[in-house]
Design an enzyme around this catalytic site. Structure first.
Site, PDB file in Angstrom:
ATOM      1  N   SER A  76       2.674 -18.454 100.435  1.00  0.00           N
ATOM      2  CA  SER A  76       2.002 -19.687 100.842  1.00  0.00           C
ATOM      3  C   SER A  76       1.783 -20.556  99.611  1.00  0.00           C
ATOM      4  O   SER A  76       1.976 -20.114  98.485  1.00  0.00           O
ATOM      5  CB  SER A  76       0.647 -19.351 101.460  1.00  0.00           C
ATOM      6  OG  SER A  76      -0.198 -18.840 100.444  1.00  0.00           O
ATOM      7  N   LYS A  77       1.347 -21.756  99.857  1.00  0.00           N
ATOM      8  CA  LYS A  77       1.086 -22.678  98.746  1.00  0.00           C
ATOM      9  C   LYS A  77       0.101 -22.085  97.751  1.00  0.00           C
ATOM     10  O   LYS A  77       0.284 -22.158  96.547  1.00  0.00           O
ATOM     11  CB  LYS A  77       0.531 -23.992  99.301  1.00  0.00           C
ATOM     12  CG  LYS A  77       1.528 -25.090  99.107  1.00  0.00           C
ATOM     13  CD  LYS A  77       0.935 -26.433  99.331  1.00  0.00           C
ATOM     14  CE  LYS A  77       2.011 -27.427  98.952  1.00  0.00           C
ATOM     15  NZ  LYS A  77       2.118 -28.533  99.810  1.00  0.00           N
ATOM     16  N   ARG A  78      -0.927 -21.481  98.303  1.00  0.00           N
ATOM     17  CA  ARG A  78      -1.978 -20.926  97.455  1.00  0.00           C
ATOM     18  C   ARG A  78      -1.417 -19.825  96.546  1.00  0.00           C
ATOM     19  O   ARG A  78      -1.888 -19.585  95.449  1.00  0.00           O
ATOM     20  CB  ARG A  78      -3.089 -20.376  98.353  1.00  0.00           C
ATOM     21  CG  ARG A  78      -4.374 -20.015  97.660  1.00  0.00           C
ATOM     22  CD  ARG A  78      -5.388 -19.519  98.677  1.00  0.00           C
ATOM     23  NE  ARG A  78      -4.800 -18.554  99.598  1.00  0.00           N
ATOM     24  CZ  ARG A  78      -4.593 -17.267  99.317  1.00  0.00           C
ATOM     25  NH1 ARG A  78      -4.944 -16.798  98.146  1.00  0.00           N
ATOM     26  NH2 ARG A  78      -4.066 -16.456 100.210  1.00  0.00           N
ATOM     27  N   GLY A 127       1.481 -19.835  95.262  1.00  0.00           N
ATOM     28  CA  GLY A 127       2.452 -20.318  94.278  1.00  0.00           C
ATOM     29  C   GLY A 127       3.701 -20.932  94.870  1.00  0.00           C
ATOM     30  O   GLY A 127       4.624 -21.264  94.137  1.00  0.00           O
TER      31      GLY A 127
END
Ligand code: GLU
Length: 493
Positions: free
Chosen positions: A253-255, A257
């Site tokens: 996910s974005k969180r 990376g």
């Protein structure tokens, strides 16, 4: 081995992400290791999602990472053009060849008909696929449909009962049954080829010897093999690199990376660190050492050490690696990476006088060892900026330091001494602190932590001597005065 020719063929439908960058890097390392060639070309047949801005961003990110290519977009070469949309004339005769050899056929089914077929198959618990309604249309039927205004697509006729074998250099033997595939579209009704068709033609016509790409393309490979065979092209070697997962082993996910290379660049990561980190996502070097520069990576890289199991993206490791590279980077590089963040945070003006610039360089120098990436400068160097420093919320240690009986005396004594200087250097600051301690008979934390909280409002931060030197005695005195009045509620002592 024949001269290695590999390619990176991004679709310009978004900025370059970690997965794409890793594919590009592995191709680059492979090409450079074997003294081969890397071709960069653009797969822009998805007209709706492709955009020239994304193409520019992707190329820019590749260059920033320090990856160069021998042929392709921007650099040219003997096999151009290198954008699929500019190659439509090149593809056309091959579609015609497949049609005339009966390896492909025109299909007139409408989207609604296909959708109904897919739904019926799903409802019956079968794999949704094309059942071949137009497989054996007669010439007369085709003409009638064309006359009725139907625009056909071209479908590849998938032979029945075949086993398609991919001898993958990473995954080993992978077999696919042709029966599950269904006749697939190779040219859309607007005349634009689909990915599976265009990619085979490009790879074959450009003499690509090895296809290194993400595992998500493995399921496309049997379709591509069928096209190679039907056109009598030599089949290149395949190497499908494992997916990159987030730390919890789910899709990244974005969180975790899954952001673009541009984002890492903006956050103040060094390209060398990102390259080193990406190289280890699915490949492991022989030996213990993980910090490897570009030259070492090129000389050590091999597909034998590319793992079959998914790579796990560990952001902390990237930060650790970047910190390592930052340690060895020249101050001027780190300064330039920190500056835009400090400006954007409103901590510093964007037009710096030479004096202010020299001062800021010292500030950056004094905090550089604490940076995992340069965007952190706004936090890590915050204490250097502003007339006053407020007492940080929830900083228990700072409160304890202020509760020391000696705190007011320490702060006011240093304030008085500071007021007597126009400038001071490290030596003077050390001397003055020593004097304060001696006169009031305080030392250690009761002295240094109190001073730190007095000038910065918090218990943690940059090196105290550097902070006092760079604030300058007058600013330090004003901040201490503010602390006396606001943190300790004293007018004076
Ligand atoms: N255009 C594809 C992508 O961006 C690459 C396909 C391939 O490497 O064959 O994923």
């Amino acid at each position: 081995m024949a001269k290695v020719r590999v390619r990176f063929a991004p679709s310009p439908t978004g900025p370059l992400h970690i997965g794409g960058a890793r594919s590009a890097l592995f191709n680059w390392l492979f090409a450079r290791h074997y003294g081969g060639e890397l071709i960069v070309r653009i797969e822009d047949t998805d007209l709706e999602r492709s955009a020239p801005e994304y193409e520019a961003m992707i190329l820019d990110s590749l260059r920033w990472l320090g990856l160069d290519w021998d042929e392709g977009i921007d650099v040219g070469g003997a096999n151009g053009p290198y954008r699929q949309r500019e190659r439509l004339e090149i593809y056309r005769p091959f579609a015609a060849q497949l049609l005339s050899s009966n390896a492909a056929y025109h299909c007139f089914c409408s989207e609604e008909e296909l959708e109904a077929e897919r739904r019926a198959l799903s409802a019956a618990g079968e794999l949704p696929r094309y059942l071949g309604k137009c497989r054996s249309l007669t010439a007369a039927e085709r003409e009638r449909l064309c006359a009725a205004g139907r625009q056909p697509v071209v479908r590849f006729r998938v032979p029945e009962g075949r086993v398609l074998l991919v001898d993958d250099l990473v995954r080993g033997r992978v077999e696919f049954a042709s029966d599950g595939i269904g006749d697939f579209i190779i040219v859309k009704s607007d005349g634009i080829p689909t990915y599976n068709f265009a990619v085979v033609l490009d790879d074959a016509l450009m003499g690509i010897t090895h296809i290194l790409r993400g595992e998500e393309h493995l399921s496309n490979t049997p379709r591509q093999l069928l096209i190679y065979q039907a056109l009598n092209f030599q089949v290149p070697e395949f190497a499908h690199i494992s997916l990159i997962l987030g730390e919890d082993r789910s899709k990244m996910s974005k969180r975790q990376g899954a952001v673009s290379v541009v984002q890492y660049r903006e956050d103040g990561y060094l390209p060398e660190a990102l390259v080193n980190f990406l190289a280890l996502l699915g490949w492991s070097p022989p030996g213990e050492r993980e910090i490897l520069d570009r030259r070492e990576l090129v000389s050590l890289f091999s597909l034998e050490r590319v793992s079959k199991s998914p790579a796990v993206f560990n952001l902390e490791k990237l930060q650790w690696m970047n910190m390592n590279y930052l340690k060895n980077a020249p101050l001027s590089v780190i300064f330039e990476l920190c500056l835009p963040h400090l400006v954007r945070a409103g901590l510093i003006e964007d037009r710096l006088s030479p004096g202010r610039r020299a001062w800021l360089e010292k500030v950056v120098d004094s905090v550089r060892a604490k940076l995992s990436y340069c965007a952190q400068a706004t936090e890590v160097a915050a204490a250097f900026f502003g007339e006053t420093a407020e007492l940080a919320d929830g900083d228990e240690e700072a409160r304890l330091a202020l509760a020391e009986k000696t705190a007011p005396a320490v702060i006011s004594s240093l304030r008085e001494k500071a007021r007597q200087f126009a400038e001071w250097d490290e030596e003077t600051v050390r001397q003055v602190l020593k004097e304060v301690g001696k006169e009031l008979n305080v030392k250690g934390k009761a002295l240094l932590m109190t001073v730190r909280v007095g000038v910065s409002g918090r218990s943690h931060g940059p090196d105290l001597t550097a902070l006092l030197v760079l604030l300058g005695p007058q600013m330090a005195a004003r901040r201490l005065d503010y602390a006396l009045k606001n943190f300790l509620n004293r007018e004076d002592d």
